[in-house]
Every structure is written in structure tokens, then in C-alpha cells.
Write an enzyme that holds these catalytic residues in place. Sequence first.
Site, short mmCIF file in Angstrom:
data_model
loop_
_atom_site.label_atom_id
_atom_site.label_comp_id
_atom_site.label_asym_id
_atom_site.label_seq_id
_atom_site.Cartn_x
_atom_site.Cartn_y
_atom_site.Cartn_z
N GLY A 1 -43.83 22.43 -21.94
CA GLY A 1 -44.54 23.00 -20.80
C GLY A 1 -44.26 22.26 -19.50
N HIS A 2 -44.74 22.86 -18.41
CA HIS A 2 -44.49 22.35 -17.06
C HIS A 2 -45.01 20.93 -16.85
CE1 HIS A 2 -48.65 22.63 -15.48
NE2 HIS A 2 -48.78 23.65 -16.34
N ASP A 3 -44.26 20.16 -16.10
CA ASP A 3 -44.66 18.81 -15.67
C ASP A 3 -44.84 17.83 -16.82
OD1 ASP A 3 -45.14 19.08 -12.62
OD2 ASP A 3 -46.25 20.77 -13.45
N THR A 4 -44.35 18.18 -18.00
CA THR A 4 -44.42 17.26 -19.13
C THR A 4 -43.32 16.22 -19.00
OG1 THR A 4 -45.58 18.65 -20.71
CG2 THR A 4 -43.94 17.14 -21.63
N VAL B 1 -48.12 19.11 -18.59
CA VAL B 1 -48.65 17.84 -18.10
C VAL B 1 -48.95 16.87 -19.25
CG1 VAL B 1 -50.11 16.87 -16.29
CG2 VAL B 1 -49.83 19.33 -16.41
#
Length: 333
Positions: free
Chosen positions: A233-236, A253
Site C-alpha cells: 500500500g501507499h507510503d509503506t 503507511v
Amino acid sequence: MKLKDPYTLRQIADFLQSKFVGDESHLVTGINEIHRVADGDLTFVDVEKYYQKALNSAATTIIINQLVDPPAGKALLISDDPFRDYNLLMEHLQPTASLIAEAQPTIGKNVVISPHAVIGERVELGDDVEIGHHVVIGSDVKIGAGSRIHANVSIYDFTEIGEGVSINAGSVIGGEAFYFKSRKNRKDKMLSKGRVIIGDFVDIGSSCTIDRGVSADTTIGDWTKIDNLVQVGHDTIIGKRCVIAAQVGIAGVVNIEDDVTLWGQVGVVKDLTIGKGAQLFGKTGVMSDLEGGKTYLGMIADEARSKLREVAAIKKLPQLLREWEKFKKDRGL
């Protein structure tokens, strides 16, 4: 996202047509969603229970939907819809590129590109890179020396790939974040303006999906190995030398530190940390932060030894119940 040139509070307020609290020359040097803010960043908050988290974060400028007293050194932009205005500002700072942009890349030595590949604008390919059939590469992408991009891979805008990377067929790198705000009759999308950064000597299997950051970076560390059918997922942020087996799902995240192993079908919820060297057995569900250096198992992750003792105890339960019934009968209870 760090800004190429800083903006003043007055400049942003004028663009958003909003009131502000603070010195009009106060500088904004970056813009980030709350989970990835740093000093000089602008962020937003539109739910009262999160006001203090935003106001006391590293961000120094906050778009907010209520007039409050800002902490020292911080500025506010007052908005009737901070989510909307954050999206407007992001689009202004990084306009969405055309889906059909195409240009000649800058290439190093011994580069091989399939005639069926499509490559966007301002793309850089290092020495000995191979681009397979029907690969689609967006704009502002960099691919390091010796990397191999197999057939039917899609690489979205603003992706950076290190040296010696292998991305297998059908994977999608840099897709939009799964991030929506619920309205009365709809769900509004948070615009994805961040990047994916893949380190050196990373292997990514077939049919994986790695989403770009909302405004920061989704990062895969050097020497990490990812199997087929993995979602990131995003910003991980995934550290170095991690091993991630098939069908793992990682929400946005998440911080996964170095040398972590996630076996098949592990699921990880958003906004937590898995410590260095942790080992997670297959189908483990991660609902909270996990210490490093331990092994975990279970639908709600627990230390593996404890979970195995629990399973062993449950197996003994029918016999224990039979013995209890016999005990009561023998004593006339």
C-alpha cells in the site's frame, strides 16, 4: 513531497482563497499527508479528534476547518473543506500528466528495449537495462543499470528503480493510492502525487502491485525479495533484505524494518511497525506493532511459541471436558 521552491503562507492562501493565521512570509518547503510529515511541511486535518495530532506534528503549516490557536512557530490556513483544498494544492504543485505521453528515453550503454514497449517523457535508463515486450513506462521514471523489466509490466510516473532490479511479468509499480474520503453520497479520491522508490538488487515477482505514496514515497529497500501476487500500500516503507512470500497484503503507511520475513498470505493493517528481524508464519494477521527479533503466528498475531501452546491446549479441551464430567459423576455432583 519536498517543493522545488518554497512558497509563502500568503501565496498559498491566495491560491486557495482562504484566510490564514500566522506571518504571511512563513515558508512552506514541503507538503505531506499527516503520517509522513517533516519540518517545513504543510498538512491538513478536517476531523476534530485529530486536531491535536496535526497541530503537534512535525508539520509547520496546517489546513484546518476551524479557527484554533496554533502552537508557536506554526501557521494555519482556514478552509471549509481541508481535504478538497489539499487536493487542489497538490494538483497545482504537480499537475497530472497525460496518460499517453511518449518520448525517446535517455539511455546508457547496451540497453535493450522491445519495439512494443511504450515509454513516457523524461525517462532515464542505465547501462545494460532490458525492457520486455508490452512494458509501459510513465514519465519521470529512472531505472538503474542492469535492471530487467519483464513483459507487460506497468511503471507509473515518478518511479525510481535501482540497479540490478528484476520486475516480473504483469506487475504494476506506482499505481494510485487506495485512499478515499467518505462524503454523504460519494467517496472522494485523495490524489496520488508521491513516488515509488525501489532500491538495488530487489526482485519483484509476477502480478504484484506497489502503490505510490500519496505525497511521500513508498520505498522498497536494497536486496529485498518479493514473491508473486503481493500488494504493497501507499507510503509503506519496507527495509533491506526482507523476504515477502506470495499473496501477502500490506496496507498503507506501514513500516517494515530490515530483515523481516512475511510468509504466504500474511495480512498487515495500516499505520504500524514490524520490527527488525521479525518472522511471520503464513496467514498471520498483523493488527498492531510487532517487536523485532521474534516469530509470530495467528489470525491476530502473537508470538509463535505462545500461539502453538494455545493450539495444543485447545486440542486437549475435549478430553479435559470428558474427565471433568467423569469427575462430577464419580462424586455425585
